[in-house]
Scaffold this motif. Structure first.
Motif, PDB file in Angstrom:
ATOM      1  N   ALA A  44       0.831  -1.208   0.000  1.00 13.38           N
ATOM      2  CA  ALA A  44       0.000   0.000   0.000  1.00 13.38           C
ATOM      3  C   ALA A  44       0.864   1.256   0.000  1.00 13.38           C
ATOM      4  N   LEU A  45       1.985   1.224   0.715  1.00 13.76           N
ATOM      5  CA  LEU A  45       2.888   2.376   0.723  1.00 13.76           C
ATOM      6  C   LEU A  45       3.459   2.635  -0.670  1.00 13.76           C
ATOM      7  N   VAL A  46       3.815   1.563  -1.359  1.00  5.79           N
ATOM      8  CA  VAL A  46       4.339   1.705  -2.722  1.00  5.79           C
ATOM      9  C   VAL A  46       3.272   2.300  -3.641  1.00  5.79           C
ATOM     10  N   LEU A  47       2.044   1.795  -3.532  1.00  6.69           N
ATOM     11  CA  LEU A  47       0.954   2.309  -4.356  1.00  6.69           C
ATOM     12  C   LEU A  47       0.605   3.749  -3.976  1.00  6.69           C
ATOM     13  N   LEU A  48       0.724   4.065  -2.687  1.00 10.10           N
ATOM     14  CA  LEU A  48       0.459   5.441  -2.242  1.00 10.10           C
ATOM     15  C   LEU A  48       1.421   6.406  -2.920  1.00 10.10           C
TER      16      LEU A  48
ATOM     17  N   VAL B 152      -3.311   2.093 -11.045  1.00 13.99           N
ATOM     18  CA  VAL B 152      -2.814   2.158  -9.667  1.00 13.99           C
ATOM     19  C   VAL B 152      -3.975   2.067  -8.689  1.00 13.99           C
ATOM     20  N   THR B 153      -5.030   2.814  -8.949  1.00 14.49           N
ATOM     21  CA  THR B 153      -6.192   2.782  -8.050  1.00 14.49           C
ATOM     22  C   THR B 153      -6.869   1.427  -8.081  1.00 14.49           C
ATOM     23  N   GLY B 154      -6.959   0.825  -9.260  1.00  8.32           N
ATOM     24  CA  GLY B 154      -7.534  -0.514  -9.348  1.00  8.32           C
ATOM     25  C   GLY B 154      -6.710  -1.532  -8.581  1.00  8.32           C
ATOM     26  N   ALA B 155      -5.385  -1.424  -8.684  1.00 14.41           N
ATOM     27  CA  ALA B 155      -4.507  -2.326  -7.938  1.00 14.41           C
ATOM     28  C   ALA B 155      -4.665  -2.120  -6.438  1.00 14.41           C
ATOM     29  N   THR B 156      -4.870  -0.872  -6.026  1.00 13.58           N
ATOM     30  CA  THR B 156      -5.073  -0.580  -4.607  1.00 13.58           C
ATOM     31  C   THR B 156      -6.376  -1.189  -4.107  1.00 13.58           C
ATOM     32  N   GLY B 157      -7.441  -1.058  -4.904  1.00  7.83           N
ATOM     33  CA  GLY B 157      -8.711  -1.666  -4.522  1.00  7.83           C
ATOM     34  C   GLY B 157      -8.616  -3.176  -4.439  1.00  7.83           C
TER      35      GLY B 157
ATOM     36  N   ARG C 145     -15.060   1.547  -3.643  1.00  4.78           N
ATOM     37  CA  ARG C 145     -14.968   2.868  -4.257  1.00  4.78           C
ATOM     38  C   ARG C 145     -13.754   2.982  -5.176  1.00  4.78           C
ATOM     39  N   ALA C 146     -12.639   2.398  -4.754  1.00  5.99           N
ATOM     40  CA  ALA C 146     -11.441   2.447  -5.590  1.00  5.99           C
ATOM     41  C   ALA C 146     -11.655   1.685  -6.891  1.00  5.99           C
ATOM     42  N   LEU C 147     -12.270   0.516  -6.817  1.00  6.03           N
ATOM     43  CA  LEU C 147     -12.509  -0.278  -8.025  1.00  6.03           C
ATOM     44  C   LEU C 147     -13.494   0.426  -8.953  1.00  6.03           C
ATOM     45  N   ARG C 148     -14.523   1.060  -8.384  1.00  7.76           N
ATOM     46  CA  ARG C 148     -15.477   1.805  -9.208  1.00  7.76           C
ATOM     47  C   ARG C 148     -14.810   3.001  -9.874  1.00  7.76           C
ATOM     48  N   SER C 149     -13.981   3.700  -9.113  1.00  9.45           N
ATOM     49  CA  SER C 149     -13.287   4.860  -9.665  1.00  9.45           C
ATOM     50  C   SER C 149     -12.319   4.442 -10.764  1.00  9.45           C
ATOM     51  N   ALA C 150     -11.636   3.321 -10.569  1.00  7.24           N
ATOM     52  CA  ALA C 150     -10.720   2.820 -11.590  1.00  7.24           C
ATOM     53  C   ALA C 150     -11.478   2.429 -12.858  1.00  7.24           C
TER      54      ALA C 150
END
Length: 232
Positions: free
Chosen positions: A135-139, A152-157, A212-217
């Motif tokens: 998560a830190l890397v993705l941040l 990136v956001t999809g991977a975070t979700g 929310r992250a997956l929807r936004s991605a």
């Protein structure tokens, strides 16, 4: 004399429907757009246009939704990924520390754990650390101007979903192995109850943020495809 406000409001409402992302950030963007269009209408009115033509000119100058939305969606998607990544980087280590403190102080186990239970506990710890580190890397990646922030956001979700499912599943198995149906169940220590309740809250927050992250991605991918249609 409502033609101008109605035309501007309709354009902002269409933009609102096209965007997905953090509510506060989205609301701030739309407010800025609304104020900008109002100022543009006023400028055109000063140049001699009537109210309806001034509104039409302001909307035309601003640009159609299909052209403007992808740029705004890119920023919203990055912000959503940033929020989700930050949440993961904070709550997973916090939950790991809270449960470890219970084990160290003797409040977590009603009796000495078996080898299998200890192995599962270590697996939960390792997975929590892995999720937080990733998560830190993705941040950090959300602050870069990438051409496709939706990835990136999809991977975070996805990371959030896997973290909840993995840690949750291992914890359920661990508790099943450590339970003894033949014996009477003792009272749950207050500290365990508090940490357990906090864990449930974390699960809800992380799951909601993951969705929310997956929807936004997905919205970012859709906007990008709409802005750059394939020709075949």
């Amino acid at each position: 004399m409502t033609a101008a406000p109605d035309l501007v409001a309709a354009h902002v409402a269409e933009l609102d429907r096209a965007l997905r992302g953090p509510a506060a950030a989205k609301r701030s963007m739309l407010t800025e757009v609304r104020h900008g269009l109002a100022d543009a209408v006023a400028d055109h009115r000063e140049r001699g246009l009537d109210e309806r033509r001034a509104a039409a000119a302001a909307v035309h100058d601003f640009g159609p939704v299909h052209a403007v939305a992808p740029l705004m969606q890119e920023e919203l998607t990055a912000r959503q990924g940033r929020r989700t990544a930050l949440l993961l980087a904070v709550v997973f280590p916090a939950e790991l520390l809270a449960w470890d403190v219970l084990w160290w102080t003797g409040h977590g186990w009603s009796q000495p754990p078996t080898t299998q239970v200890m192995a599962l506990a270590r697996a939960v710890d390792a997975l929590s650390v892995l999720v937080a580190a990733t998560a830190l890397v993705l941040l950090l990646a959300t602050f870069r101007r990438a051409p496709l922030p939706g990835r990136v956001t999809g991977a975070t979700g996805l990371l959030a979903v896997l973290g909840v499912a993995g840690c949750g599943g291992l914890s359920v198995v661990m508790n099943l192995l450590s339970s003894h149906p033949a014996g009477p169940a003792g009272p749950v220590p207050p500290a365990v109850g508090v940490v357990g309740a906090a864990t449930l809250v974390v699960v809800v927050l992380v799951t909601r943020s993951a969705v929310r992250a997956l929807r936004s991605a997905r919205a970012a991918r859709g906007s990008d495809q709409g802005a750059h249609p394939k020709v075949g």
